[in-house]
Design a protein around this motif. Structure first.
Motif, short mmCIF file in Angstrom:
data_model
loop_
_atom_site.label_atom_id
_atom_site.label_comp_id
_atom_site.label_asym_id
_atom_site.label_seq_id
_atom_site.Cartn_x
_atom_site.Cartn_y
_atom_site.Cartn_z
N PRO A 63 0.84 -1.21 0.00
CA PRO A 63 0.00 0.00 0.00
C PRO A 63 0.87 1.25 0.00
N VAL A 64 0.34 2.32 -0.57
CA VAL A 64 1.02 3.63 -0.55
C VAL A 64 0.06 4.61 0.10
N GLY A 65 0.40 5.01 1.34
CA GLY A 65 -0.51 5.86 2.10
C GLY A 65 -1.81 5.12 2.31
N ALA A 66 -2.92 5.79 2.00
CA ALA A 66 -4.24 5.18 2.23
C ALA A 66 -4.66 4.28 1.08
N GLU A 67 -3.84 4.26 0.01
CA GLU A 67 -4.23 3.53 -1.19
C GLU A 67 -3.73 2.09 -1.13
N ALA A 68 -4.58 1.15 -1.52
CA ALA A 68 -4.15 -0.26 -1.58
C ALA A 68 -2.99 -0.38 -2.57
N GLY A 69 -2.20 -1.44 -2.43
CA GLY A 69 -1.09 -1.66 -3.34
C GLY A 69 -1.58 -1.87 -4.77
N LYS A 70 -0.61 -1.84 -5.68
CA LYS A 70 -0.92 -1.98 -7.11
C LYS A 70 -1.51 -3.36 -7.41
N GLU A 71 -2.58 -3.36 -8.17
CA GLU A 71 -3.19 -4.60 -8.67
C GLU A 71 -2.81 -4.75 -10.13
N GLU A 72 -2.30 -5.92 -10.50
CA GLU A 72 -1.80 -6.12 -11.88
C GLU A 72 -2.47 -7.30 -12.55
N THR A 73 -2.91 -7.10 -13.78
CA THR A 73 -3.31 -8.23 -14.62
C THR A 73 -2.27 -8.39 -15.72
N PHE A 74 -1.69 -9.59 -15.81
CA PHE A 74 -0.74 -9.91 -16.88
C PHE A 74 -1.47 -10.72 -17.93
N ARG A 75 -1.41 -10.29 -19.17
CA ARG A 75 -2.01 -11.04 -20.29
C ARG A 75 -0.91 -11.35 -21.30
N CYS A 76 -0.67 -12.63 -21.53
CA CYS A 76 0.38 -13.03 -22.46
C CYS A 76 -0.11 -12.83 -23.89
N ARG A 77 0.71 -12.16 -24.70
CA ARG A 77 0.36 -11.90 -26.10
C ARG A 77 1.13 -12.79 -27.06
N ARG A 78 2.41 -13.02 -26.76
CA ARG A 78 3.28 -13.83 -27.61
C ARG A 78 4.22 -14.62 -26.72
N GLY A 79 4.73 -15.73 -27.22
CA GLY A 79 5.67 -16.52 -26.44
C GLY A 79 4.97 -17.16 -25.25
N SER A 80 5.74 -17.36 -24.20
CA SER A 80 5.15 -17.92 -22.99
C SER A 80 6.00 -17.52 -21.79
N VAL A 81 5.35 -17.51 -20.64
CA VAL A 81 6.01 -17.00 -19.44
C VAL A 81 5.57 -17.84 -18.23
N HIS A 82 6.54 -18.16 -17.38
CA HIS A 82 6.25 -18.80 -16.10
C HIS A 82 6.01 -17.69 -15.08
#
Lengths: 139, 139
Positions: A63-82
Motif C-alpha cells: 500500500p502507498v498511504g491510504a491507497e491499496a497496493g498496485k493490482e496487476e493483470t498480466f495477459r500473455c500476447r506472444r511466447g510464454s512466461v512462467h
C-alpha cells in the motif's frame, strides 16, 4: 519483437522504451523491456517484453498511504512466461492467457525459451514503492 | 479482425464477445463489438472492434457514489477512428495513437472506412451507470 506481434508504437514510444536491469548488471538473465502506454493516478497500461529466459525478480506492491497496493493483470500476447505468485505456485501463461495478481502479493516471472510479450493492466505504477526480495535490487 | 491484428483470444473469450447495438437495432451504423479482458473494482481492459463507419454514440461516465466517473484511455491498434471529446473537438486516432478521456466528459467515436480495433484501458466499467445523450439508448 513488438512489431512481429503486430503491436504498433509511435516513434516517441520506440525511443522511450525502458530497459530495466534492476541494478544487477545481468540484463539478459534479469531484466525487462517496458513500453508504458499510460500511467495516470488511477490506471496504468504497459507492454512488457522479455528475452528468452529473462526474468523479473520477486517483488510485491505494498500500500502507498491510504491507497491499496498496485493490482496487476498480466495477459500473455506472444511466447510464454512462467509466473510465480505467492500462494498459487507456478502458472504458465501462453498467448491469450492472463492472471490478476492482488495487491501486496509476492510474484516473479520468467520468459520461456521463446521469450514473451505480456500486456500489463493495472492501477497506478509507482516503481519506487515496489519491494524486492533481493536487497541488491535498485529500481 | 482481431486475429488479423495478431490479437489472440481464448476460446471462451471468442464465444463471449459482446455485440452492443445500444437498443437501436442499427448495429452496422451504431454499435460495438467488445472483448472484456478484465474488469475488477479498480481496473478494466477491453478491446473494442468497430466495423467500417460504425459508431459508439455520445455518452459520459458520471461519478458513482463517492467514486469519480470512469477514466478511459483509447489506444488505436488497427484502422482509424474519429474521436469526439467535449471541449477538444474531433481527434483522429491511427495505430499507435491514444487519448485519455477524463471522467464525466461527453464523447463519441466512429470508425473510418477501414474499421478499427481500439484498446481501452480504464477504471472499473459500470455500463449501467453510463449516461447517453440519446434517450432511446439502452445499455
Amino acid at each position: 519483437m513488438l512489431a512481429d506481434a503486430g503491436i504498433v508504437l509511435t516513434e516517441s514510444e520506440r525511443e522511450s522504451i525502458e530497459v530495466a536491469d534492476f541494478g544487477l548488471g545481468r540484463l539478459e538473465e534479469v531484466g525487462l523491456q517496458i513500453v508504458v502506454y499510460v500511467n495516470t493516478e488511477r490506471v496504468c497500461a504497459k507492454e512488457l517484453v522479455l528475452f528468452p529466459g529473462q526474468a523479473c525478480p520477486e517483488h510485491r506492491h505494498p500500500p502507498v498511504g491510504a491507497e491499496a497496493g498496485k493490482e496487476e493483470t498480466f495477459r500473455c500476447r506472444r511466447g510464454s512466461v512462467h509466473l510465480h505468485v505467492d500462494g498459487q505456485g507456478e502458472l504458465v501463461l501462453r498467448p491469450g492467457d492472463q492472471y490478476t495478481i492482488p495487491p501486496d502479493t509476492l510474484h516473479w516471472f520468467r520468459a520461456c525459451d521463446d521469450g514473451a510479450i505480456v500486456s500489463e493492466f493495472s492501477t497506478r505504477s509507482r516503481d519506487e514503492a515496489d519491494v524486492f526480495t533481493d536487497p541488491r535490487i535498485v529500481r
